[in-house]
Motif scaffolding. Structure first.
Motif, PDB file in Angstrom:
ATOM      1  N   ALA A 164      10.336 -14.259 -21.947  1.00 34.41           N
ATOM      2  CA  ALA A 164       9.064 -14.272 -22.668  1.00 34.41           C
ATOM      3  C   ALA A 164       8.255 -15.545 -22.439  1.00 34.41           C
ATOM      4  O   ALA A 164       7.080 -15.593 -22.794  1.00 34.41           O
ATOM      5  CB  ALA A 164       9.323 -14.084 -24.161  1.00 34.41           C
ATOM      6  N   ASP A 165       8.840 -16.572 -21.849  1.00 37.56           N
ATOM      7  CA  ASP A 165       8.144 -17.848 -21.658  1.00 37.56           C
ATOM      8  C   ASP A 165       7.214 -17.885 -20.451  1.00 37.56           C
ATOM      9  O   ASP A 165       6.438 -18.820 -20.305  1.00 37.56           O
ATOM     10  CB  ASP A 165       9.151 -18.994 -21.523  1.00 37.56           C
ATOM     11  N   VAL A 166       7.279 -16.881 -19.574  1.00 35.49           N
ATOM     12  CA  VAL A 166       6.456 -16.886 -18.363  1.00 35.49           C
ATOM     13  C   VAL A 166       5.743 -15.536 -18.255  1.00 35.49           C
ATOM     14  O   VAL A 166       6.373 -14.486 -18.271  1.00 35.49           O
ATOM     15  CB  VAL A 166       7.306 -17.114 -17.096  1.00 35.49           C
ATOM     16  N   LYS A 167       4.429 -15.588 -18.154  1.00 38.84           N
ATOM     17  CA  LYS A 167       3.617 -14.378 -18.002  1.00 38.84           C
ATOM     18  C   LYS A 167       2.828 -14.464 -16.702  1.00 38.84           C
ATOM     19  O   LYS A 167       2.297 -15.510 -16.362  1.00 38.84           O
ATOM     20  CB  LYS A 167       2.624 -14.245 -19.158  1.00 38.84           C
ATOM     21  N   GLU A 168       2.755 -13.358 -15.991  1.00 41.94           N
ATOM     22  CA  GLU A 168       1.912 -13.297 -14.795  1.00 41.94           C
ATOM     23  C   GLU A 168       0.508 -12.909 -15.234  1.00 41.94           C
ATOM     24  O   GLU A 168       0.316 -11.919 -15.927  1.00 41.94           O
ATOM     25  CB  GLU A 168       2.474 -12.287 -13.806  1.00 41.94           C
ATOM     26  N   THR A 169      -0.476 -13.713 -14.828  1.00 44.67           N
ATOM     27  CA  THR A 169      -1.865 -13.441 -15.152  1.00 44.67           C
ATOM     28  C   THR A 169      -2.659 -13.283 -13.856  1.00 44.67           C
ATOM     29  O   THR A 169      -2.116 -13.445 -12.766  1.00 44.67           O
ATOM     30  CB  THR A 169      -2.484 -14.589 -15.982  1.00 44.67           C
ATOM     31  N   LYS A 170      -3.918 -13.026 -13.993  1.00 44.21           N
ATOM     32  CA  LYS A 170      -4.808 -12.912 -12.838  1.00 44.21           C
ATOM     33  C   LYS A 170      -4.864 -14.216 -12.038  1.00 44.21           C
ATOM     34  O   LYS A 170      -5.049 -14.205 -10.825  1.00 44.21           O
ATOM     35  CB  LYS A 170      -6.203 -12.537 -13.342  1.00 44.21           C
ATOM     36  N   TYR A 171      -4.680 -15.339 -12.712  1.00 47.88           N
ATOM     37  CA  TYR A 171      -4.869 -16.657 -12.094  1.00 47.88           C
ATOM     38  C   TYR A 171      -3.580 -17.383 -11.715  1.00 47.88           C
ATOM     39  O   TYR A 171      -3.617 -18.368 -11.009  1.00 47.88           O
ATOM     40  CB  TYR A 171      -5.695 -17.542 -13.026  1.00 47.88           C
ATOM     41  N   PRO A 203      -1.114 -21.973 -10.800  1.00 50.56           N
ATOM     42  CA  PRO A 203      -1.726 -20.997  -9.888  1.00 50.56           C
ATOM     43  C   PRO A 203      -0.712 -20.462  -8.870  1.00 50.56           C
ATOM     44  O   PRO A 203       0.226 -21.156  -8.483  1.00 50.56           O
ATOM     45  CB  PRO A 203      -2.827 -21.802  -9.186  1.00 50.56           C
ATOM     46  N   TYR A 204      -0.922 -19.225  -8.435  1.00 50.72           N
ATOM     47  CA  TYR A 204      -0.010 -18.596  -7.476  1.00 50.72           C
ATOM     48  C   TYR A 204       0.106 -19.394  -6.176  1.00 50.72           C
ATOM     49  O   TYR A 204       1.135 -19.369  -5.527  1.00 50.72           O
ATOM     50  CB  TYR A 204      -0.463 -17.165  -7.166  1.00 50.72           C
ATOM     51  N   SER A 205      -0.935 -20.125  -5.813  1.00 47.76           N
ATOM     52  CA  SER A 205      -0.928 -20.892  -4.563  1.00 47.76           C
ATOM     53  C   SER A 205      -0.312 -22.287  -4.717  1.00 47.76           C
ATOM     54  O   SER A 205      -0.204 -23.024  -3.741  1.00 47.76           O
ATOM     55  CB  SER A 205      -2.360 -21.037  -4.050  1.00 47.76           C
ATOM     56  N   ILE A 218       5.620 -23.761  -7.015  1.00 46.75           N
ATOM     57  CA  ILE A 218       6.278 -22.467  -7.156  1.00 46.75           C
ATOM     58  C   ILE A 218       7.331 -22.327  -6.070  1.00 46.75           C
ATOM     59  O   ILE A 218       7.056 -22.505  -4.883  1.00 46.75           O
ATOM     60  CB  ILE A 218       5.266 -21.309  -7.103  1.00 46.75           C
ATOM     61  N   LYS A 219       8.539 -22.028  -6.501  1.00 50.69           N
ATOM     62  CA  LYS A 219       9.688 -21.858  -5.603  1.00 50.69           C
ATOM     63  C   LYS A 219      10.289 -20.473  -5.832  1.00 50.69           C
ATOM     64  O   LYS A 219      10.125 -19.888  -6.894  1.00 50.69           O
ATOM     65  CB  LYS A 219      10.771 -22.917  -5.882  1.00 50.69           C
ATOM     66  N   ARG A 220      11.017 -19.987  -4.850  1.00 45.85           N
ATOM     67  CA  ARG A 220      11.684 -18.693  -4.974  1.00 45.85           C
ATOM     68  C   ARG A 220      12.991 -18.853  -5.742  1.00 45.85           C
ATOM     69  O   ARG A 220      13.841 -19.647  -5.376  1.00 45.85           O
ATOM     70  CB  ARG A 220      11.975 -18.118  -3.589  1.00 45.85           C
ATOM     71  N   SER A 221      13.115 -18.096  -6.826  1.00 45.88           N
ATOM     72  CA  SER A 221      14.356 -18.084  -7.581  1.00 45.88           C
ATOM     73  C   SER A 221      15.398 -17.320  -6.778  1.00 45.88           C
ATOM     74  O   SER A 221      15.078 -16.352  -6.093  1.00 45.88           O
ATOM     75  CB  SER A 221      14.135 -17.390  -8.932  1.00 45.88           C
ATOM     76  N   ARG A 222      16.634 -17.745  -6.863  1.00 45.85           N
ATOM     77  CA  ARG A 222      17.705 -17.072  -6.132  1.00 45.85           C
ATOM     78  C   ARG A 222      18.482 -16.124  -7.034  1.00 45.85           C
ATOM     79  O   ARG A 222      19.590 -15.721  -6.723  1.00 45.85           O
ATOM     80  CB  ARG A 222      18.613 -18.111  -5.493  1.00 45.85           C
TER      81      ARG A 222
END
Length: 103
Positions: free
Chosen positions: A47-54, A65-67, A71-75
């Motif tokens: 619940a602590d992380v939400k994906e938004t438009k930005y 931001p997505y860019s 941001i790293k890939r979770s394993r």
């Protein structure tokens, strides 16, 4: 006697030559050392992380931001946050590990 005075210097040099290691996620993979100093990263509640438009909106209000290079890939199938001292209330993240969407 002279060798006893050199002992602290030799011990310090040996200590400093050991590379710093990041700690592990609960599933056993290593967090990147650039994100974690051994206590900064933790598995985040879903619940602590939400994906938004930005980008990714964290529960503290921080938007990554997505860019963003943080941001790293979770394993695994979980989000992992890396914040100063592992403080979940901090409004600044060093990194955010994001799971693949197909998991």
């Amino acid at each position: 006697m002279r060798s006893l005075r050199l002992l602290p210097a030799i011990a310090l040099a040996a200590f400093l030559s050991v590379p710093a290691a990041a700690h592990q996620a609960p599933k056993g993979w290593q967090y990147d050392s650039s994100c974690c100093s051994g206590m900064d990263c933790y598995q985040a509640p879903t619940a602590d992380v939400k994906e938004t438009k930005y980008g990714y909106q964290l529960s503290t209000g921080e938007l990554i931001p997505y860019s963003d290079s943080r941001i790293k890939r979770s394993r695994d199938e979980f989000f992992h946050e890396c914040k100063p001292g592992g403080d979940a209330n901090s409004r600044h993240s060093f990194c955010l590990y994001v799971p693949d969407h197909d998991m």
